[in-house]
Design a protein around this motif. Structure first.
Motif, PDB file in Angstrom:
ATOM      1  N   VAL A  20      30.510  64.122  -7.256  1.00  0.00           N
ATOM      2  CA  VAL A  20      30.662  65.549  -7.564  1.00  0.00           C
ATOM      3  C   VAL A  20      31.880  66.151  -6.870  1.00  0.00           C
ATOM      4  O   VAL A  20      32.783  66.664  -7.537  1.00  0.00           O
ATOM      5  N   PRO A  21      31.970  66.106  -5.514  1.00  0.00           N
ATOM      6  CA  PRO A  21      33.172  66.643  -4.890  1.00  0.00           C
ATOM      7  C   PRO A  21      34.424  65.840  -5.221  1.00  0.00           C
ATOM      8  O   PRO A  21      35.518  66.400  -5.331  1.00  0.00           O
ATOM      9  N   GLY A  22      34.274  64.518  -5.402  1.00  0.00           N
ATOM     10  CA  GLY A  22      35.440  63.685  -5.715  1.00  0.00           C
ATOM     11  C   GLY A  22      36.106  64.091  -7.021  1.00  0.00           C
ATOM     12  O   GLY A  22      37.332  64.223  -7.094  1.00  0.00           O
ATOM     13  N   VAL A  23      35.309  64.302  -8.059  1.00  0.00           N
ATOM     14  CA  VAL A  23      35.858  64.714  -9.360  1.00  0.00           C
ATOM     15  C   VAL A  23      36.500  66.085  -9.264  1.00  0.00           C
ATOM     16  O   VAL A  23      37.584  66.321  -9.825  1.00  0.00           O
ATOM     17  N   GLU A  24      35.870  67.002  -8.537  1.00  0.00           N
ATOM     18  CA  GLU A  24      36.423  68.350  -8.395  1.00  0.00           C
ATOM     19  C   GLU A  24      37.771  68.322  -7.681  1.00  0.00           C
ATOM     20  O   GLU A  24      38.690  69.058  -8.038  1.00  0.00           O
ATOM     21  N   ILE A  25      37.887  67.480  -6.657  1.00  0.00           N
ATOM     22  CA  ILE A  25      39.150  67.368  -5.919  1.00  0.00           C
ATOM     23  C   ILE A  25      40.250  66.813  -6.825  1.00  0.00           C
ATOM     24  O   ILE A  25      41.368  67.339  -6.881  1.00  0.00           O
ATOM     25  N   ILE A  26      39.935  65.741  -7.542  1.00  0.00           N
ATOM     26  CA  ILE A  26      40.921  65.115  -8.436  1.00  0.00           C
ATOM     27  C   ILE A  26      41.380  66.083  -9.514  1.00  0.00           C
ATOM     28  O   ILE A  26      42.562  66.137  -9.871  1.00  0.00           O
ATOM     29  N   ASN A  27      40.462  66.888 -10.020  1.00  0.00           N
ATOM     30  CA  ASN A  27      40.800  67.849 -11.074  1.00  0.00           C
ATOM     31  C   ASN A  27      41.572  69.060 -10.567  1.00  0.00           C
ATOM     32  O   ASN A  27      42.129  69.821 -11.358  1.00  0.00           O
ATOM     33  N   SER A  28      41.594  69.246  -9.235  1.00  0.00           N
ATOM     34  CA  SER A  28      42.173  70.472  -8.682  1.00  0.00           C
ATOM     35  C   SER A  28      43.523  70.277  -8.018  1.00  0.00           C
ATOM     36  O   SER A  28      44.228  71.246  -7.757  1.00  0.00           O
ATOM     37  N   VAL A  29      43.905  69.033  -7.693  1.00  0.00           N
ATOM     38  CA  VAL A  29      45.167  68.811  -6.980  1.00  0.00           C
ATOM     39  C   VAL A  29      45.980  67.709  -7.654  1.00  0.00           C
ATOM     40  O   VAL A  29      45.463  66.928  -8.455  1.00  0.00           O
ATOM     41  N   SER A  30      47.246  67.665  -7.282  1.00  0.00           N
ATOM     42  CA  SER A  30      48.115  66.575  -7.740  1.00  0.00           C
ATOM     43  C   SER A  30      47.773  65.317  -6.947  1.00  0.00           C
ATOM     44  O   SER A  30      47.558  65.380  -5.724  1.00  0.00           O
ATOM     45  N   LEU A  31      47.708  64.191  -7.624  1.00  0.00           N
ATOM     46  CA  LEU A  31      47.326  62.944  -6.966  1.00  0.00           C
ATOM     47  C   LEU A  31      48.533  62.317  -6.274  1.00  0.00           C
ATOM     48  O   LEU A  31      49.011  61.238  -6.621  1.00  0.00           O
ATOM     49  N   ASN A  32      49.054  63.025  -5.271  1.00  0.00           N
ATOM     50  CA  ASN A  32      50.152  62.532  -4.446  1.00  0.00           C
ATOM     51  C   ASN A  32      49.895  62.940  -3.003  1.00  0.00           C
ATOM     52  O   ASN A  32      48.917  63.632  -2.693  1.00  0.00           O
ATOM     53  N   PHE A  33      50.796  62.526  -2.122  1.00  0.00           N
ATOM     54  CA  PHE A  33      50.591  62.778  -0.689  1.00  0.00           C
ATOM     55  C   PHE A  33      50.492  64.265  -0.390  1.00  0.00           C
ATOM     56  O   PHE A  33      49.617  64.704   0.363  1.00  0.00           O
ATOM     57  N   ALA A  34      51.376  65.051  -0.977  1.00  0.00           N
ATOM     58  CA  ALA A  34      51.400  66.494  -0.700  1.00  0.00           C
ATOM     59  C   ALA A  34      50.111  67.180  -1.145  1.00  0.00           C
ATOM     60  O   ALA A  34      49.648  68.132  -0.512  1.00  0.00           O
ATOM     61  N   GLY A  35      49.543  66.691  -2.240  1.00  0.00           N
ATOM     62  CA  GLY A  35      48.326  67.308  -2.733  1.00  0.00           C
ATOM     63  C   GLY A  35      47.074  66.829  -2.018  1.00  0.00           C
ATOM     64  O   GLY A  35      46.154  67.615  -1.757  1.00  0.00           O
ATOM     65  N   LEU A  36      47.023  65.530  -1.690  1.00  0.00           N
ATOM     66  CA  LEU A  36      45.821  64.944  -1.127  1.00  0.00           C
ATOM     67  C   LEU A  36      45.726  65.038   0.394  1.00  0.00           C
ATOM     68  O   LEU A  36      44.613  65.061   0.941  1.00  0.00           O
ATOM     69  N   PHE A  37      46.867  65.119   1.086  1.00  0.00           N
ATOM     70  CA  PHE A  37      46.827  65.132   2.551  1.00  0.00           C
ATOM     71  C   PHE A  37      46.060  66.327   3.114  1.00  0.00           C
ATOM     72  O   PHE A  37      45.201  66.148   3.990  1.00  0.00           O
TER      73      PHE A  37
END
Length: 272
Positions: free
Chosen positions: A231-248
């Motif tokens: 649940v939180p994993g999908v929400e995170i992926i849908n909300s940010v760019s899948l790169n260092f700047a977005g995920l850090f």
């Protein structure tokens, strides 16, 4: 617990487990059998009082219920605002909470064996399937709200299973949040009555499992928590760019959530 139960994907039962009141909570709820009604019907007020205070742990329930109620009424808007304005960070925080909770449960198992692993895998698979379901379309009639309360409360007292997410699947989540915001008394009362009936029945099952199969139950709940990470994993992926700047930043917030729960659990262990 009230704050956690507002959020889809996070369980109030997890918070009860972290703060060391989970076994007490389940035991206290399962002890309620409404035996105090019999002397009341006979007009025996002394017998009614004695039975009432014997069955219901008021010193435990009054502050707990008040805390949950205050959270529902005051934090519903805050939590929904954070979910709308900062979804990636909010769900990253929840991700950290859930992982830390699973670690805490793992520490309660003395020696891991094949039965524990099997129970964890079953819990993981069932929860993953559950959280992958699509919300159903449902009306908001009082009988539906009553049944939704009965079902959702069972999930709310299980660590790792979100009652709010279950309400989301039942199509009642936003409607009940709005009912809380607008203080729609009839809808709230019907939902709460359904929840009370549901929790009284389900708590007896949980109490039996915790007393007779504690470690296997904990292993199953670890799997449940790991499965709910979707649940939180999908929400995170849908909300940010899948790169260092977005995920850090999400990683940092998750670590903060993880550390907070570990510190809380250590602190409450110390108090006990």
């Amino acid at each position: 617990m009230g704050s956690a139960d507002i959020v889809p994907g996070v369980s109030g039962g997890t918070i009860a487990l972290i703060t060391g009141i989970y076994a007490h909570l389940i035991g206290a709820i399962s002890k309620i059998k409404f035996g105090f009604v019999r002397p009341l019907l006979k007009g025996d007020l002394k017998g009614f009082k004695d039975e009432l205070f014997d069955e219901i742990d008021f010193k435990f329930f009054i502050p707990l219920v008040l805390g949950i109620g205050v959270a529902f009424l005051t934090l519903a808007k805050v939590v929904t605002f954070c979910m709308d304005a900062y979804p990636a960070w909010t769900y990253s925080f929840f991700l950290g909470l859930i992982i830390a909770s699973a670690v805490i449960l793992l520490r309660k198992i003395d020696k891991i064996n094949i039965k524990h692993i099997a129970c964890a895998i079953v819990g993981l698979i069932l929860t993953y399937i559950f959280v992958s379901l699509n919300p159903i379309a449902a009306n908001h009639s009082l009988p539906i709200l009553f049944i939704s309360g009965m079902i959702a409360i069972c999930a709310m007292i299980l660590p790792g299973i979100s009652g709010s997410f279950l309400l989301l699947l039942l199509g009642q989540y936003k409607y009940m949040l709005n009912a809380l915001h607008t203080l729609s008394i009839v809808e709230i009362v019907v939902f709460v009555v359904g929840a009370l009936i549901g929790i009284l029945g389900f708590s007896k099952i949980l109490n039996y499992l915790l007393k007779n199969y504690e470690e296997l139950t904990m292993a199953f709940l670890i799997g449940v928590m790991l499965g709910s990470l979707k649940v939180p994993g999908v929400e995170i992926i849908n909300s940010v760019s899948l790169n260092f700047a977005g995920l850090f930043p999400c990683f940092i917030v998750a670590v903060v959530g993880f550390a907070l729960i570990i510190i809380l659990e250590t602190r409450f262990d110390y108090i006990e």
